[in-house]
Design an enzyme around this catalytic site. Structure first.
Site, PDB file in Angstrom:
ATOM      1  N   GLU A 127      27.912   0.758 -12.270  1.00  0.00           N
ATOM      2  CA  GLU A 127      28.083   1.057 -10.850  1.00  0.00           C
ATOM      3  C   GLU A 127      27.136   2.166 -10.384  1.00  0.00           C
ATOM      4  O   GLU A 127      27.396   2.842  -9.381  1.00  0.00           O
ATOM      5  CB  GLU A 127      29.552   1.358 -10.555  1.00  0.00           C
ATOM      6  CG  GLU A 127      30.299   0.041 -10.569  1.00  0.00           C
ATOM      7  CD  GLU A 127      31.796   0.127 -10.442  1.00  0.00           C
ATOM      8  OE1 GLU A 127      32.320   1.234 -10.414  1.00  0.00           O
ATOM      9  OE2 GLU A 127      32.399  -0.937 -10.366  1.00  0.00           O
ATOM     10  N   HIS A 150      34.897   7.768  -9.659  1.00  0.00           N
ATOM     11  CA  HIS A 150      35.354   6.405  -9.314  1.00  0.00           C
ATOM     12  C   HIS A 150      36.435   6.016 -10.312  1.00  0.00           C
ATOM     13  O   HIS A 150      36.273   6.184 -11.527  1.00  0.00           O
ATOM     14  CB  HIS A 150      34.202   5.402  -9.368  1.00  0.00           C
ATOM     15  CG  HIS A 150      34.684   3.976  -9.441  1.00  0.00           C
ATOM     16  ND1 HIS A 150      35.468   3.409  -8.459  1.00  0.00           N
ATOM     17  CD2 HIS A 150      34.540   3.019 -10.397  1.00  0.00           C
ATOM     18  CE1 HIS A 150      35.770   2.158  -8.800  1.00  0.00           C
ATOM     19  NE2 HIS A 150      35.224   1.904  -9.979  1.00  0.00           N
ATOM     20  N   HIS A 152      40.441   3.430 -10.720  1.00  0.00           N
ATOM     21  CA  HIS A 152      41.213   2.286 -10.237  1.00  0.00           C
ATOM     22  C   HIS A 152      42.667   2.733 -10.015  1.00  0.00           C
ATOM     23  O   HIS A 152      43.537   2.436 -10.845  1.00  0.00           O
ATOM     24  CB  HIS A 152      41.143   1.136 -11.258  1.00  0.00           C
ATOM     25  CG  HIS A 152      39.765   0.580 -11.482  1.00  0.00           C
ATOM     26  ND1 HIS A 152      39.473  -0.363 -12.444  1.00  0.00           N
ATOM     27  CD2 HIS A 152      38.579   0.833 -10.856  1.00  0.00           C
ATOM     28  CE1 HIS A 152      38.173  -0.660 -12.402  1.00  0.00           C
ATOM     29  NE2 HIS A 152      37.616   0.062 -11.448  1.00  0.00           N
ATOM     30  N   HIS A 222      39.409  -3.298  -5.715  1.00  0.00           N
ATOM     31  CA  HIS A 222      38.605  -2.838  -6.846  1.00  0.00           C
ATOM     32  C   HIS A 222      38.971  -1.420  -7.267  1.00  0.00           C
ATOM     33  O   HIS A 222      39.379  -1.201  -8.402  1.00  0.00           O
ATOM     34  CB  HIS A 222      37.108  -2.941  -6.491  1.00  0.00           C
ATOM     35  CG  HIS A 222      36.205  -2.309  -7.507  1.00  0.00           C
ATOM     36  ND1 HIS A 222      34.844  -2.326  -7.420  1.00  0.00           N
ATOM     37  CD2 HIS A 222      36.471  -1.613  -8.635  1.00  0.00           C
ATOM     38  CE1 HIS A 222      34.312  -1.696  -8.449  1.00  0.00           C
ATOM     39  NE2 HIS A 222      35.286  -1.243  -9.199  1.00  0.00           N
TER      40      HIS A 222
HETATM   41  P1  13P Z   1      31.230   0.914 -16.169  1.00  0.00           P
HETATM   42  O1  13P Z   1      31.864   0.899 -17.539  1.00  0.00           O
HETATM   43  O2  13P Z   1      29.944   0.140 -16.161  1.00  0.00           O
HETATM   44  O3  13P Z   1      31.071   2.319 -15.639  1.00  0.00           O
HETATM   45  O4  13P Z   1      32.199   0.127 -15.166  1.00  0.00           O
HETATM   46  C1  13P Z   1      33.492   0.598 -14.941  1.00  0.00           C
HETATM   47  C2  13P Z   1      34.132   0.082 -13.701  1.00  0.00           C
HETATM   48  O5  13P Z   1      34.861   0.790 -13.045  1.00  0.00           O
HETATM   49  C3  13P Z   1      33.883  -1.314 -13.306  1.00  0.00           C
HETATM   50  O6  13P Z   1      34.481  -1.579 -12.060  1.00  0.00           O
HETATM   51 ZN    ZN Z   2      35.432   0.084 -10.933  1.00  0.00          ZN
END
Ligand code: 13P
Ligand code: ZN
Length: 274
Positions: A127, A150, A152, A222
């Site tokens: 990302e 970032h 989830h 997401h």
């Molecule tokens: P990465 O492991 O490439 O950082 O991806 C994690 C992620 O949050 C995918 O949505």
């Molecule tokens: Zn993600």
């Protein structure tokens, strides 16, 4: 700066190791919250003022070329987590799962300046486009914020599946009515970014646009992203907004429709904070 060169320069850099320690702390919090299944989430930090500038031209030929340049990032250095790295592992071993990218003077290419104790080639998070676009937005905002988180967050994500909640103003109204802290901690509310394929440049650019005016964004179906002076401050924004979402869902699952704060109470809160 070659990778070896970078490792030597960073060995005694206390400020840099403090950034890594904060990355480890927040990675542990994200895992503990249950927001970081497998490799979910990623972190970055603009370390330009922490990591010394390379001698010479900086980014050698053979560096990774970006599909478009980010002039705001020209000559800068970003600490980023590795693609596929797990938050629970970053919490234990941040210098194995983070690297520093050096950007060319025009912001069109980057090379790995430091890859810590990682083995093999360092591959930045998938990302990266979002991180680049958001750091570029922060520079345009002349913001002092350096950190991007970032993750989830479960309850915010659950709400982003509600087909009736496609409007940021409506979602912010609902969240602030549930939890006065959101007004205090995130006075501008969160931005809502419609679903786009994760990791694409299109998604990254949409994330950058959202962060022109906001410190937190919810990426529909997401995850969420936040900026802050440090990783902990960025984490706090998502944590506060997610607490409101959790309260809302808890009320609904208990079969009660929450009364929420009234408009007058929210106005009073905003005036008190102004
Ligand atoms: P990465 O492991 O490439 O950082 O991806 C994690 C992620 O949050 C995918 O949505
Ligand atoms: Zn993600």
């Amino acid at each position: 700066m070659t990778e070896t060169d970078g490792a030597e320069r960073l060995r005694d850099n206390t400020k840099f190791w403090r950034v890594l320690a904060a990355a480890a702390e927040v990675a542990g919090l994200l895992w503990g919250k249950g927001w970081a299944e497998r490799n979910a989430g990623n972190l970055s930090f603009d370390v330009t003022d922490v990591v010394p500038a390379p001698d010479g031209a900086g980014v050698a030929a053979g560096a990774t070329a970006l599909p478009r340049s980010f002039p705001e990032l020209g000559g800068r250095r970003l600490l980023v987590t590795a693609a596929g790295s797990r938050m629970r592992e970053i919490a234990q071993d941040p210098d194995r799962f983070c690297g520093v990218l050096q950007f060319s003077p025009d912001g069109s290419r980057h090379a790995v300046a430091w890859r810590g104790r990682g083995t093999g080639t360092f591959a930045p998070t998938s990302e990266l486009p979002s991180h680049l676009a958001i750091h570029a937005a922060l520079r345009r905002r002349q913001s002092a914020h350096c950190a991007i988180v970032h993750t989830h967050p479960t309850e915010l994500l659950a709400l982003s599946h509600d087909a009736r909640l496609k409007d940021a103003a409506q979602l912010n109204r609902l969240l602030s009515a549930m939890h006065p802290e959101t007004v205090v901690v995130v006075p501008d509310g969160l931005a809502l970014v419609p679903y786009l394929l994760p990791g694409t440049f299109e998604q990254g650019l949409a994330a950058g646009v959202a962060m022109e005016r906001h410190d937190v964004a919810l990426w529909e179906k997401h995850g969420a992203v936040a900026v802050g002076a440090g990783f902990v401050e960025a984490f706090d924004l998502i944590d506060t907004m997610n607490a409101a979402a959790r309260l809302l869902l808890l009320c609904r699952s208990a079969g009660l429709e929450p009364e929420g704060l009234t408009d007058a109470q929210l106005d009073e809160l905003r005036r008190a904070g102004a």
